[in-house]
Motif scaffolding. Sequence first.
Motif, PDB file in Angstrom:
ATOM      1  N   ALA A   1      48.986  41.549  44.715  1.00 53.00           N
ATOM      2  CA  ALA A   1      48.797  39.863  44.575  1.00 53.00           C
ATOM      3  C   ALA A   1      47.610  39.427  44.705  1.00 53.00           C
ATOM      4  CB  ALA A   1      49.819  39.444  45.880  1.00 53.00           C
ATOM      5  N   PRO A   2      46.587  39.778  45.911  1.00 57.27           N
ATOM      6  CA  PRO A   2      45.289  39.166  45.719  1.00 57.27           C
ATOM      7  C   PRO A   2      44.471  39.256  44.555  1.00 57.27           C
ATOM      8  CG  PRO A   2      45.729  40.491  47.833  1.00 57.27           C
ATOM      9  CD  PRO A   2      46.755  40.796  46.790  1.00 57.27           C
TER      10      PRO A   2
ATOM     11  N   VAL B   1      46.232  34.846  37.518  1.00 58.94           N
ATOM     12  CA  VAL B   1      47.386  33.711  36.976  1.00 58.94           C
ATOM     13  C   VAL B   1      46.826  32.393  36.927  1.00 58.94           C
ATOM     14  CG1 VAL B   1      49.554  32.780  37.864  1.00 58.94           C
ATOM     15  CG2 VAL B   1      49.007  35.424  37.926  1.00 58.94           C
ATOM     16  N   THR B   2      45.820  31.992  37.710  1.00 56.83           N
ATOM     17  CA  THR B   2      45.064  30.696  37.812  1.00 56.83           C
ATOM     18  C   THR B   2      44.522  30.590  36.384  1.00 56.83           C
ATOM     19  OG1 THR B   2      45.008  30.770  40.161  1.00 56.83           O
ATOM     20  CG2 THR B   2      43.623  29.323  38.931  1.00 56.83           C
TER      21      THR B   2
ATOM     22  N   TRP C   1      37.581  34.140  41.459  1.00 51.71           N
ATOM     23  CA  TRP C   1      37.683  32.832  41.684  1.00 51.71           C
ATOM     24  C   TRP C   1      36.909  31.923  41.523  1.00 51.71           C
ATOM     25  CZ3 TRP C   1      42.406  31.146  42.678  1.00 51.71           C
ATOM     26  CH2 TRP C   1      43.389  31.866  43.416  1.00 51.71           C
TER      27      TRP C   1
ATOM     28  N   TRP D   1      45.845  39.562  41.595  1.00 57.62           N
ATOM     29  CA  TRP D   1      46.661  38.881  40.445  1.00 57.62           C
ATOM     30  C   TRP D   1      46.357  37.305  40.593  1.00 57.62           C
ATOM     31  CZ3 TRP D   1      48.274  40.743  35.851  1.00 57.62           C
ATOM     32  CH2 TRP D   1      48.472  41.963  35.741  1.00 57.62           C
ATOM     33  N   LEU D   2      46.242  36.834  41.751  1.00 54.96           N
ATOM     34  CA  LEU D   2      46.194  35.297  41.661  1.00 54.96           C
ATOM     35  C   LEU D   2      45.372  34.675  41.098  1.00 54.96           C
ATOM     36  CD1 LEU D   2      46.926  34.847  45.632  1.00 54.96           C
ATOM     37  CD2 LEU D   2      48.259  34.178  43.680  1.00 54.96           C
TER      38      LEU D   2
END
Length: 360
Positions: free
Chosen positions: A104-105, A111-112, A53, A107-108
């Motif tokens: 999902a966590p 994808v961003t 992130w 991959w977020l």
Amino acid sequence: MDAVRPRPLDAVAVLVAGGLTLATGYPVPVLAMLLAAAVSLLWMRRAPLTVAWISAGAAIAPLVLHVLAPGAAPLSTEALVWPPTCAFAVYCAMAFATGRHRGAPQWLPVVTLALAGLSLADWPPLVLRTEAAIALAALYGMYMAARQRLRGELAERADRVERERLAGELHDVVTHRVSRMVLQAGVLALTSADERARAAAEELRATGCEALEELRHMVVLLRRGTGEGFGLGLPLPDLRPLVTESACAGVPVELVVDGLPEQVSGLVGRTAYLVVQEALANVRKHAPGADVRVRVRYVHGSVRVSVRNGPGLPEAWVTVTDPGMDLLDLRQRVEVAGGTLASGTEPDGGFHVEATFPTG
């Protein structure tokens, strides 16, 4: 904790990402932010999603700043990928995320980063390089995660197999010794002229039977959920309960397994178990006190189960057993399973029963 500590390769990743960042020629504010994202790679094993992130934020912030104040943060096409840490961040998210952070966590942020790269539509070569780097890093990260999980499963399986082996050895060695003690105590309880000696012998026999039963429960606990070993994973059913049952009834049994196990059908497994069960029942009935060996031998294409006993002891103690099946009925059951049954007397006065079944 060693698995999540920074390693020399992590420092190399920081140096590579930092070098790519310095080579782009960004202004100082943007350069400082991108270098901070590069330094965060030191913690990619301990906090992979946080690092991902941070890299995603380092990709979005200059784009937003460029839109709001074009002159403050000019974008450079000199970058190899955007941002320089994207490939490392994607890799750590896919390779090191565990537990609830998977799916999902993880991959977020990936994808961003991919969307941030697509926003550079005015520079197609940079977009192409960035998306290719993200895709390759994601694939390699998934491969490494799968490899690590496989290594962990293999190590766990090896541990289960070793635990099963130790449980089997414990059962075989202790059961054989204690069963002989139970047998001798039963004989003493029947033949002693002293009432107190008979009572003590009977108490010793009962205690030995309880110890055998507790040992059986202990072995079951050691094998529970292992999915490996003679009890659960090998082709034939577990014969050790029959060994314990026979020992408690006054007939010590030695169990031997030879060869590399091969798969057998359920019918063969059940029939082989029945052969051993009935043979031991006949030993208790016709040769109390005899030494018994149960042998399972795997050869290519077949499995051979034999029960051999020595001569019995007329004064031996043994519990009353059910009549069981005669050899003719047992032979018919074996033939239905595709096997053959042989039986006969031994030179020393004992007896043997041997069944051979096909495998596969």
